[in-house]
Write an enzyme that holds these catalytic residues in place. Sequence first.
Site, PDB file in Angstrom:
ATOM      1  CE  LYS A  87      60.083  -3.767 -60.470  1.00  0.00           C
ATOM      2  NZ  LYS A  87      59.875  -5.077 -61.087  1.00  0.00           N
ATOM      3  CG  ASP A 127      57.114 -13.447 -59.242  1.00  0.00           C
ATOM      4  OD1 ASP A 127      57.188 -14.635 -59.631  1.00  0.00           O
ATOM      5  OD2 ASP A 127      57.088 -12.478 -60.011  1.00  0.00           O
TER       6      ASP A 127
END
Length: 676
Positions: A384, A481
Amino acid sequence: MEMGNSSALFLLFFFFIRLNIVAQSQSSSFIFQGFNGGATNLSLQGAEIIKPSGALKLTNRSRYVIGHAFYVKPIQMFDTSASPSPNASSFSTTFVFEISTPRSGRGGHGLAFLLAPSTKLPGAQPEHYLGILNSTNNGEPSNHILIVEFDTVNGFNDKAENQGNHVGIGINTMFSNRSEPASYYINGTDHKEEMTLESGEPIQAWIEYDGEQKVLNVTISPAEIGKPMRPLISFGVNLTGYIKETMYVGFSASTGEKSSSHYILGWSFSLNGVAPALNVSELPKPPKEKEPSSYNPKILALIVSLCLVTFLLLGTLVFFLIYRKWSNSETLEDWEKDCPHRFRYKDLYAATKGFKESEVIGIGGFGSVYKGVLPTTGGEVAVKKITRNSLQGMREFAAEIESLGRLRHKNLVNLHGWCKQKNDLLLVYEYIPNGSLDTLLFKPKDGSVLDWEQRFNIVKGIASGLLYLHEEWEQVVIHRDVKPSNALIDAEMNARLGDFGLARLYDHGGMPHTTNVVGTFGYIAPELTQTGKASTSSDVFAYGILLLEVATGRRPIGSGDLLLVEWVRECHQLGRILDVADPLLNSSYVVKEMELVLKLGLMCSHKTQFRPTMRQVMRYLSGEKQLRFNNDWGSIDYRQGFDEFSSRTFDEISTVCMYVYSSVCSHYDGACLLLS
Ligand SMILES: *[C@@H]1O[C@H](CO)[C@@H](O)[C@H](O)[C@H]1NC(C)=O
Ligand SMILES: *[C@@H]1O[C@H](CO)[C@@H](O)[C@H](O)[C@H]1NC(C)=O
Ligand SMILES: *[C@@H]1O[C@H](CO)[C@@H](O)[C@H](O)[C@H]1NC(C)=O
Ligand SMILES: *[C@@H]1O[C@H](CO)[C@@H](O)[C@H](O)[C@H]1NC(C)=O
Ligand SMILES: *[C@@H]1O[C@H](CO)[C@@H](O)[C@H](O)[C@H]1NC(C)=O
Ligand SMILES: *[C@@H]1O[C@H](CO)[C@@H](O)[C@H](O)[C@H]1NC(C)=O
Ligand SMILES: *[C@@H]1O[C@H](CO)[C@@H](O)[C@H](O)[C@H]1NC(C)=O
Ligand SMILES: *[C@@H]1O[C@H](CO)[C@@H](O)[C@H](O)[C@H]1NC(C)=O
Ligand SMILES: *[C@@H]1O[C@H](CO)[C@@H](O)[C@H](O)[C@H]1NC(C)=O
């Protein structure tokens, strides 16, 4: 009487001594089939027995060295029983030698078989003296020494045509009384075959003295072809006048300006008899020797200049590498070295083919995700890449990631490590092959539908992962999240929660946006929009929404701002909760489980005080505890604070919304239209 007795005793004694001497002289025979175990029978000076082969090394290739090897026991050379004028006894010896010479140039100086009065040869000189005599005592009758030399260097009065490569016999002198070029007679002919003593091949020699005929014969031949019938030298000599009563037999060799390794591989000797035969095929092989560098100045100059060029090239290369490393600014600060989870940028760069567009497997709120194969281990990873990351607070940030790196659970996407490169932050996760729950639910590749069993297993897995984060790790980790696109599905169709703890990083100032609220529109608990304070309870809210999505196959927000949770609640109040079940399931689901998931979804997304903890959620899902959802709990204003929130962080959520609205149901009255 007394007198007669004692003289008889004396006679007996004398007789015994003579008998003993005779016995000794007749038993002087030995064989060394290789010299392993021969150390006790040999007297060595400057020579050594090579292990494990058992070759006897007289000299190495050092210059001006001498090596001696003598059989330790003296040999009785005269048969004293034949007094008063005994003749020197016959003897016979054979041995195999090998002279190994540097490939460049000639070697030196040779070796010799000796019959010497002592095992010590004090004052002996190397070179032409072969470590036997010196310039002073050379030729002295007092030497009492028989020398059979195998000389490889031309010298003294050796005839010029001998070119050094010769066999010679010298009595008390290095000036051979007889010598012949190294060669052997071919059986049955007068033709001599030449040989090179320093060929590095084994050569067998025979030296035989006939005490009656007074003839000394010397024969050589390449080992293994057998003894030629005719000797190379047959020298008529009466040894009686030259040698002493007891003599030592052995070898000497020396080097000089030129040098060779001189080896004896096997040796046998017999007094008054034929030397025992050596089994040539059984003899040791001398070790392979390194070829020393030549001292030829031209070649030396070439080597030096080559070295110089190589050195310069290497230097340039090293400089270039260091420069590149430096310009990549992968220089580490002290604290970074203590982070076991830190990756090298160049490895990640290689793994993702230079962060190529084609390697992107996802774009999330925090940045792009690349698939990669680590060059070091060959393992698949997901990298990422978070850009525009400020270096401020990197140290705390790294500490945070180091702690996240220690989180390990079967329902979490494990974080392998991280790397910081200029303003980019790279997070390395294990690669999960089946994509996200979001994709499988809403955008399946081949139109395949997740069946109910899989869905139920997935929501249980996510609950288990969340429970670990909330209660089972050393500190409470709030995910912040939870949503289907953050739940990845592995090869066994188990859910793996990803991106956990990342939101926390915001608080450390290491992330691009420093707004205190993070999450995804549609999954944010109403109280969060007011207080801005995330909690395990707000994670439970988001999980509730996820449950409803999995059961209904619908997004949390439909067109016209229709909220999924409101629609499910309505259906529940009307007693028609099963109407909301995902039509793609084709009614093939376990009714009890479907009801449980829907009601649990409503319960989790209810007011804070009614929400279960993740531990309770686990109990409901496992059937350990009966769920009672009560309509009397009242309603909840899901839209509370939404307007304010959405205007405040619109930039942040716009990317998220992009896919929230990409496929929506036109409305939730039962007829669902997939627009894309
Ligand atoms: C060497 O000496 C040992 C005893 O010290 C003896 O047993 C052996 O036979 C000897 N070998 C030779 C070849 O003389
Ligand atoms: C060569 O042999 C001599 C003794 O004869 C020894 O002093 C020297 O160290 C040896 N050289 C090497 C290179 O083995
Ligand atoms: C020595 O050898 C000669 C012949 O060469 C012989 O006549 C003589 O008898 C020998 N002496 C002894 C003591 O054997
Ligand atoms: C030669 O050797 C003898 C002993 O064998 C010794 O007395 C003499 O000094 C040596 N001479 C030289 C020049 O080394
Ligand atoms: C061998 O040669 C030396 C020197 O040339 C000489 O003094 C000696 O007498 C010779 N010996 C024999 C047996 O020929
Ligand atoms: C020495 O060589 C001669 C000539 O070939 C031969 O007649 C004699 O028997 C040999 N002597 C020994 C001891 O081998
Ligand atoms: C020469 O003859 C001898 C005795 O017969 C034998 O041992 C040897 O092998 C022969 N050499 C060659 C090269 O034929
Ligand atoms: C051999 O030499 C010895 C000693 O010099 C001598 O006594 C003997 O007679 C010689 N033998 C022959 C056969 O010449
Ligand atoms: C020599 O050694 C080889 C191998 O061990 C064996 O086959 C052969 O019979 C031996 N020869 C003699 C003469 O002992």
